[in-house]
Design a protein around this motif. Structure first.
Motif, PDB file in Angstrom:
ATOM      1  N   HIS A 174      57.534  52.700  68.786  1.00  0.00           N
ATOM      2  CA  HIS A 174      58.163  51.317  68.442  1.00  0.00           C
ATOM      3  C   HIS A 174      56.968  50.390  68.493  1.00  0.00           C
ATOM      4  O   HIS A 174      56.358  50.473  69.479  1.00  0.00           O
ATOM      5  CB  HIS A 174      58.994  50.834  69.380  1.00  0.00           C
ATOM      6  N   GLY A 176      55.301  46.519  67.579  1.00  0.00           N
ATOM      7  CA  GLY A 176      55.913  45.120  67.341  1.00  0.00           C
ATOM      8  C   GLY A 176      54.593  44.238  67.464  1.00  0.00           C
ATOM      9  O   GLY A 176      53.609  44.498  68.146  1.00  0.00           O
ATOM     10  N   THR A 178      54.030  39.826  67.482  1.00  0.00           N
ATOM     11  CA  THR A 178      54.188  38.600  67.281  1.00  0.00           C
ATOM     12  C   THR A 178      53.115  37.725  67.186  1.00  0.00           C
ATOM     13  O   THR A 178      52.036  37.836  67.711  1.00  0.00           O
ATOM     14  CB  THR A 178      54.927  38.242  68.695  1.00  0.00           C
ATOM     15  N   HIS A 219      60.417  41.519  73.701  1.00  0.00           N
ATOM     16  CA  HIS A 219      59.526  42.229  74.420  1.00  0.00           C
ATOM     17  C   HIS A 219      58.597  41.262  75.493  1.00  0.00           C
ATOM     18  O   HIS A 219      58.617  40.306  74.861  1.00  0.00           O
ATOM     19  CB  HIS A 219      58.482  42.797  73.502  1.00  0.00           C
ATOM     20  N   LEU A 230      61.532  39.628  68.270  1.00  0.00           N
ATOM     21  CA  LEU A 230      61.195  40.060  67.220  1.00  0.00           C
ATOM     22  C   LEU A 230      62.440  40.865  66.381  1.00  0.00           C
ATOM     23  O   LEU A 230      63.401  40.894  66.936  1.00  0.00           O
ATOM     24  CB  LEU A 230      60.166  41.210  67.291  1.00  0.00           C
ATOM     25  N   ASP A 232      63.382  43.404  62.883  1.00  0.00           N
ATOM     26  CA  ASP A 232      63.048  44.609  62.393  1.00  0.00           C
ATOM     27  C   ASP A 232      62.324  44.187  61.041  1.00  0.00           C
ATOM     28  O   ASP A 232      62.787  43.323  60.059  1.00  0.00           O
ATOM     29  CB  ASP A 232      64.355  45.390  61.870  1.00  0.00           C
ATOM     30  N   PHE A 253      59.655  49.328  63.390  1.00  0.00           N
ATOM     31  CA  PHE A 253      58.574  48.404  63.614  1.00  0.00           C
ATOM     32  C   PHE A 253      59.456  46.753  63.694  1.00  0.00           C
ATOM     33  O   PHE A 253      60.320  46.658  63.039  1.00  0.00           O
ATOM     34  CB  PHE A 253      57.698  48.256  62.421  1.00  0.00           C
ATOM     35  N   SER A 254      58.947  45.923  64.559  1.00  0.00           N
ATOM     36  CA  SER A 254      59.674  44.666  64.527  1.00  0.00           C
ATOM     37  C   SER A 254      58.434  43.585  64.650  1.00  0.00           C
ATOM     38  O   SER A 254      57.181  43.914  65.135  1.00  0.00           O
ATOM     39  CB  SER A 254      60.310  44.616  66.161  1.00  0.00           C
ATOM     40  N   ALA A 255      58.789  42.399  64.251  1.00  0.00           N
ATOM     41  CA  ALA A 255      57.862  41.355  64.215  1.00  0.00           C
ATOM     42  C   ALA A 255      58.387  40.133  64.181  1.00  0.00           C
ATOM     43  O   ALA A 255      59.511  39.879  64.098  1.00  0.00           O
ATOM     44  CB  ALA A 255      56.908  41.525  62.782  1.00  0.00           C
ATOM     45  N   THR A 390      60.704  46.238  76.567  1.00  0.00           N
ATOM     46  CA  THR A 390      61.393  46.192  75.272  1.00  0.00           C
ATOM     47  C   THR A 390      62.845  46.292  75.462  1.00  0.00           C
ATOM     48  O   THR A 390      63.375  47.199  75.877  1.00  0.00           O
ATOM     49  CB  THR A 390      60.809  46.751  74.220  1.00  0.00           C
TER      50      THR A 390
END
Length: 391
Positions: A174, A176, A178, A219, A230, A232, A253-255, A390
């Motif tokens: 995973h 991420g 930010t 997170h 975050l 997807d 993937f997360s943002a 997370t």
């Protein structure tokens, strides 16, 4: 976590000056959101010569004067692009003029026609995965064509490569990111909106389909970041990591941006797109950038990245690791630029001998990328029990 990048091993060997003739680097979009930072760092490499490339001659000239660089007045749609690039006598093109979501291969092809190496900062999955269409031509010309020299997939892939030996079986990854509350460039926003509410690819067997800017997760970063929300997102890693690590069962993937309000807005916008009520949100990029610029002063100037890996160790026991990067004072803006600068340095010194066309995975070691953040308020570290951070 390691400090402000002042203590990475081997730094002096990797950061030496370039010997002999100046190694020219043309940065397309060199006065843009990331291009200007690349020009700044390239200009500080002894033996390298930076070129600020772009359509706006005045902006390019102002940027070049600031860093002692040279100017290339050029339009990327100009049929004579290859000749314009060749006229510089430079060796490398770094393409930082996004968005890359719908980019074709014309700039990379022009670089090859000019006899130059090519690197871009693309994070569009189709473009990064499609760059290998130029592989045979790049090999024939003894040139490197590399796409995705950014936080993803270059840095994220380097982290997974560095930690993979600790696992007998790697089951999940995973990633991420930010960012700070500073307003992203319009090209970046257009890129995000291109897959807002759209289905994202399956990341492994038995994994349901996600949708862009949905699937909220939080997170807990080390101080001073703390908890960040975050959503997807679509990135090349969703396809590249399972290809590189076949035992992976799931990749995500997360943002997000520094203010929770941004995540709420993106999540709300994703639903009318998913329901078919808003066919194309990309034209909203300008308005969203204006709003972000107004909200930017509310941010704390901090950003971060994590790569969480889960699986089993060589004794068969469950293992979870979480690599994290924290940046302060808006220095997180340099992180997406570091891989392209590292490639420029490695090509200039002759350390990087890879040729052909490929995504930017496996070309750089983790320290190669982190070394280019030396002197900035950026630190990285590793902790176990990734699931505790997370949710």
């Amino acid at each position: 976590m390691r400090g402000d990048n002042g203590d990475f091993p081997g730094r002096q060997a990797r950061r030496g000056a370039v010997a002999g003739k100046a190694f020219g680097v043309v940065v397309l979009g060199g006065y843009g959101h990331f291009g200007r930072l690349i020009v700044e760092r390239i200009s500080g490499i002894g033996g390298c010569e930076a070129w600020v490339g772009g359509r706006d001659r005045d902006r390019a000239t102002a940027m070049a004067r600031q860093y002692g660089a040279r100017v290339l007045h050029v339009d990327l749609c100009d049929p004579g692009l290859a000749e314009r690039l060749r006229s510089t006598g430079a060796s490398l093109v770094i393409h930082a003029a996004g968005p890359f979501q719908h980019l074709d291969l014309r700039v990379a092809e022009a670089a090859l026609s000019a006899g130059m190496h090519y690197v871009d900062l693309a994070d569009g999955r189709a473009h990064v995965l499609g760059i290998d269409a130029l592989d045979a031509r790049a090999r024939a010309l003894d040139r490197l064509v590399c796409s995705g020299a950014s936080s993803v997939p270059a840095l994220s892939g380097a982290v997974v490569d560095a930690l993979r030996p600790r696992f007998a079986r790697l089951q999940g990854v995973h990633v991420g990111i930010t960012a700070s509350a500073q307003a992203p460039g319009r090209a970046t926003l257009a890129s995000v909106l291109s897959w807002c509410g759209r289905p994202l690819p399956r990341s492994g067997p038995g994994v349901g389909v996600a949708h862009g800017l949905q699937g909220p997760v939080r997170h807990v970063f080390p101080a001073p970041l703390g908890t960040r929300w975050l959503l997807d997102c679509d990135v090349p890693d969703l396809a590249l990591l399972p290809r590189r690590h076949p035992d992976l069962a799931a990749v995500r993937f997360s943002a997000g941006l520094g203010l929770d309000l941004y995540q709420l807005g993106g999540w709300l916008l994703s639903w009318p797109v998913r329901w078919g009520l808003l066919p194309d949100p990309v034209p909203l990029a300008g308005a969203m950038q204006a709003i972000a610029q107004r909200l930017a002063p509310l941010g704390d100037g901090c950003s971060g990245m994590f790569v969480s890996l889960s699986g089993s160790d060589h004794d068969g026991r469950p293992l979870s690791l979480c690599w994290e990067l924290v940046a302060e004072r808006e220095h997180g803006l340099y992180v997406p630029c570091a891989a392209s600068i590292a490639i420029a340095r490695a090509l200039a010194t002759g350390r990087l001998r890879a040729r052909g066309a490929m995504p930017c995975v496996g070309l750089l070691g983790l320290d190669d990328v982190l070394d280019e953040l030396a002197g900035l308020s950026v630190r990285a570290g590793l902790r176990e029990d990734a699931g505790a951070t997370t949710r």
